[in-house]
Design an enzyme around this catalytic site. Structure first.
Site, short mmCIF file in Angstrom:
data_model
loop_
_atom_site.label_atom_id
_atom_site.label_comp_id
_atom_site.label_asym_id
_atom_site.label_seq_id
_atom_site.Cartn_x
_atom_site.Cartn_y
_atom_site.Cartn_z
N LYS A 115 0.94 -1.19 -0.03
CA LYS A 115 -0.06 -0.12 0.02
C LYS A 115 0.74 1.19 0.18
O LYS A 115 1.34 1.53 1.06
CB LYS A 115 -0.82 -0.12 1.27
CG LYS A 115 -2.23 0.64 1.06
CD LYS A 115 -2.15 2.31 0.93
CE LYS A 115 -1.79 2.95 1.98
NZ LYS A 115 -1.38 4.58 1.76
N CYS B 26 13.64 10.66 7.74
CA CYS B 26 13.25 10.23 9.20
C CYS B 26 14.72 10.29 9.95
O CYS B 26 14.62 10.02 11.08
CB CYS B 26 12.70 8.92 9.20
SG CYS B 26 13.79 7.60 8.63
N GLU C 163 7.86 16.70 15.45
CA GLU C 163 8.65 16.51 14.19
C GLU C 163 8.19 17.49 13.24
O GLU C 163 6.77 17.79 13.06
CB GLU C 163 8.19 15.19 13.73
CG GLU C 163 8.93 14.87 12.49
CD GLU C 163 8.69 13.34 12.04
OE1 GLU C 163 7.35 12.84 12.15
OE2 GLU C 163 9.52 12.69 11.23
P1 NAD Z 1 1.78 9.09 7.31
O1 NAD Z 1 1.87 8.57 8.76
O2 NAD Z 1 0.81 10.33 7.05
O3 NAD Z 1 1.32 7.92 6.22
C1 NAD Z 1 1.96 6.97 6.27
C2 NAD Z 1 1.03 5.62 5.72
O4 NAD Z 1 -0.16 5.53 6.46
C3 NAD Z 1 0.38 6.11 4.28
O5 NAD Z 1 0.55 5.15 3.35
C4 NAD Z 1 -0.90 6.68 4.40
O6 NAD Z 1 -1.65 6.32 3.37
C5 NAD Z 1 -1.46 5.85 5.63
N1 NAD Z 1 -2.33 6.68 6.68
C6 NAD Z 1 -2.08 8.08 6.80
N2 NAD Z 1 -3.09 8.47 7.71
C7 NAD Z 1 -3.73 7.39 8.23
C8 NAD Z 1 -4.79 6.98 9.13
N3 NAD Z 1 -5.14 8.02 9.99
N4 NAD Z 1 -4.95 5.56 9.34
C9 NAD Z 1 -4.27 4.80 8.63
N5 NAD Z 1 -3.52 4.98 7.69
C10 NAD Z 1 -2.91 6.17 7.45
O7 NAD Z 1 3.40 9.52 7.11
P2 NAD Z 1 3.84 10.24 5.95
O8 NAD Z 1 3.59 11.69 5.93
O9 NAD Z 1 3.63 9.60 4.44
O10 NAD Z 1 5.40 10.18 6.10
C11 NAD Z 1 6.25 10.93 6.67
C12 NAD Z 1 6.19 10.46 8.03
O11 NAD Z 1 6.98 9.09 8.07
C13 NAD Z 1 7.28 11.16 8.99
O12 NAD Z 1 6.75 11.06 10.38
C14 NAD Z 1 8.69 10.40 8.95
O13 NAD Z 1 9.42 10.45 10.16
C15 NAD Z 1 8.04 8.87 8.87
N6 NAD Z 1 9.11 8.12 8.23
C16 NAD Z 1 9.60 7.12 9.34
C17 NAD Z 1 10.62 6.45 8.80
C18 NAD Z 1 11.52 5.55 9.82
O14 NAD Z 1 12.07 4.72 9.45
N7 NAD Z 1 11.26 5.61 11.12
C19 NAD Z 1 10.84 6.34 7.48
C20 NAD Z 1 10.42 7.17 6.53
C21 NAD Z 1 9.43 8.08 7.19
#
Ligand code: NAD
Length: 489
Positions: free
Chosen positions: A178, A286, A380
């Protein structure tokens, strides 16, 4: 399936080797480089997901029945396709995510390294066997889990899917990906290339969508394991919901990475590395530096950082942030910190790129004299912004780092071995850098944070991922004709 990027382009689900339309709404896919629409993506519901799960379940007996050596042959071919289509994949990542062309290229290069690790699995996995009593052996075999899912964020459209896909399928699982609905197009090319490499239909599937699709993944009874990468808020939801449904889950969350800079640090190297860490991928990593804890007198290093930051130009060697909301969120953190008394040394607010006025840009920003209770110190920001907090000594610097709820990465810049060792020992983070601003452990070492940056036991890549994507089968075999029984019989 063509990938010509136009307004009429549709990003479809990929189920059983075919591109199919989801049965629900559509969402525009916007290039943050200039704000133009480049595709639209279907938002899937439970029935779309179920179709993918059924295809994966059908493919599973044949795929899991192959040997590991046979399965990785597909990945050797796939690796060659990543090389062959490198320019096209780079351009796609650049357009849909907004990071610079060279950052996009580096992302695809990392995907190649991740695929190479999966190709090496027959070399690193050999099962254990021991004669536990005379004529009796116990052996352990690693078996796949079945149908598994991977949920990805927007910030690495090409690389993060490669954290999970090659390893999970090499180990015999069938996967549902996804992608982030903000950047779904790179995943389409991954599906096409896997098919071109000879992966049997149904082993890899894509179901596009957002919250509803993720919830369906957490709930589906035939999905055995879920990996998630994204924000901490959603990581917690996914971890709780999928484990409540008795699935295995590893959920990587957000970050607030602290770099501790000591007075004796190498001036030029520290300044360029700290600035590269905070501004690379427009701060949307991240692993990005978010807080610099400056110990004692480090004015000379901060002056040098200002010079380095001023060399970074939005639209040139700095990409866009993902959306207008992201730009507004980042600028609000800067406004609020300034209003609370912090000093903006380099100001990236209101950045506009000529010819790309519709794009979402924030310039590099350095804010000094931030205090630990300010929002910019704790939350963040996910933009090209570094907040400098002053500490009187190393102990206070470590306490500031330890107080963060996150724990993805931490780094120290110093020429003192003793100070470096102290940080390695006491920083509360899963990945530590010594004179390295982005301490990503390269393959075969695993990637994963601590605290609110990761939920679940295993890391997501490297050798640790082998544990995550497999289960052990323990077999006891008697090779002698001993008739006498005892407490073990
Ligand atoms: P996000 O949490 O908004 O989205 C991630 C995924 O979750 C997406 O596929 C999205 O469709 C889904 N999603 C969003 N809201 C949701 C909900 N309420 N319920 C269920 N699913 C939902 O993250 P983003 O904005 O796409 O990415 C940035 C974030 O990811 C930052 O916080 C970053 O630090 C983190 N990140 C962490 C790592 C790590 O290794 N720890 C790596 C990359 C990114």
């Amino acid at each position: 399936m063509s990938n010509t990027i136009t307004e009429s382009h549709q990003t479809l689900n990929f189920i059983n080797g075919e591109f199919v339309s989801s049965q629900h709404d559509w969402l525009e896919v916007i290039s943050p480089l200039d704000g133009s629409q480049i595709s639209k993506v279907g938002l899937s519901g439970y029935s779309d997901l179920d179709a993918a799960v059924q295809a994966a379940m059908k493919a599973y007996p044949n795929w899991s029945g192959k040997t590991l050596k046979d399965r990785v042959q597909v990945l050797y071919k796939y690796r060659e396709l990543l090389v062959k289509y490198m320019d096209e994949l780079t351009e796609l990542c650049h357009r849909e995510n907004g990071k610079t062309w060279s950052e996009s290229r580096a992302e695809v290069e990392k995907s190649i390294e991740l695929t190479e690790f999966a190709c090496s699995m027959p070399q690193i996995i050999s099962n254990e066997v021991q004669e536990v009593s005379r004529g009796v052996e116990v052996r352990i075999d690693r078996k796949p889990l079945g149908v598994v899912a991977s949920i990805a964020p927007f910030n690495f459209p090409n690389m993060v899917p490669h954290w999970t896909i090659p390893n999970a399928i090499a180990l015999g699982n069938c996967m549902i990906l996804k992608p982030s609905e903000l950047v779904p197009m790179s995943s389409t090319r991954i599906a096409e290339m896997l098919k071109e490499a000879g992966l049997p239909d149904g082993v890899f599937n894509i179901v596009n969508g957002g919250k509803e699709t993720v919830e369906a993944i957490c709930d589906h009874p035939d999905i055995k394991a879920v990996s998630f990468v994204g924000s901490t808020k959603v990581a917690k939801l996914v971890y709780q919901r999928s484990t409540a449904n008795l699935k295995r889950c590893v959920a990587l969350g957000g970050a607030k990475n602290h770099l501790i800079v000591l007075p004796g640090a190498h001036e030029e190297m520290t300044a360029s590395n700290v600035i590269a860490s905070m501004s690379g991928c427009a701060g949307q990593r991240c692993m990005a530096a978010a807080v610099m804890v400056g110990v004692d007198r480090i004015e000379h290093i901060i002056d040098r950082m200002v010079i380095e930051a001023k060399k970074i130009v939005p639209g040139d060697n700095l990409g866009s942030v993902i959306s207008l909301q992201a730009k507004e969120r980042i600028e609000k953190y800067i406004n609020d910190a300034e209003a609370a008394g912090a000093k903006v040394l380099v100001d990236g607010r209101n950045a506009v790129v000529a010819g790309k006025e519709g794009g979402f840009y924030v310039g590099p920003t350095i804010i000094d004299h931030v205090t630990p209770e300010m929002a910019i110190a704790k939350e963040e920001v996910f933009g090209p912004v570094i907040a400098i907090i002053r500490a009187k000594d190393l102990n206070e610097a470590i306490q500031i780092e330890n107080a963060s709820g996150y724990g993805n990465a931490a780094a120290v810049f110093t020429q003192s071995g003793g100070a470096a060792r102290e940080i390695m020992e006491r920083a509360s983070a899963g990945m530590i850098g010594v004179n390295i601003g982005v301490p990503v452990p390269r393959e075969p070492f695993p990637f994963g944070g601590w605290n609110d940056s990761k939920f679940g036991v295993c890391d997501i890549t490297g050798k640790s991922s082998i544990e995550f994507w497999t289960q052990n089968k323990k077999t006891s075999v008697k090779w002698n004709a001993e008739a006498k029984t005892n407490w073990m019989s």
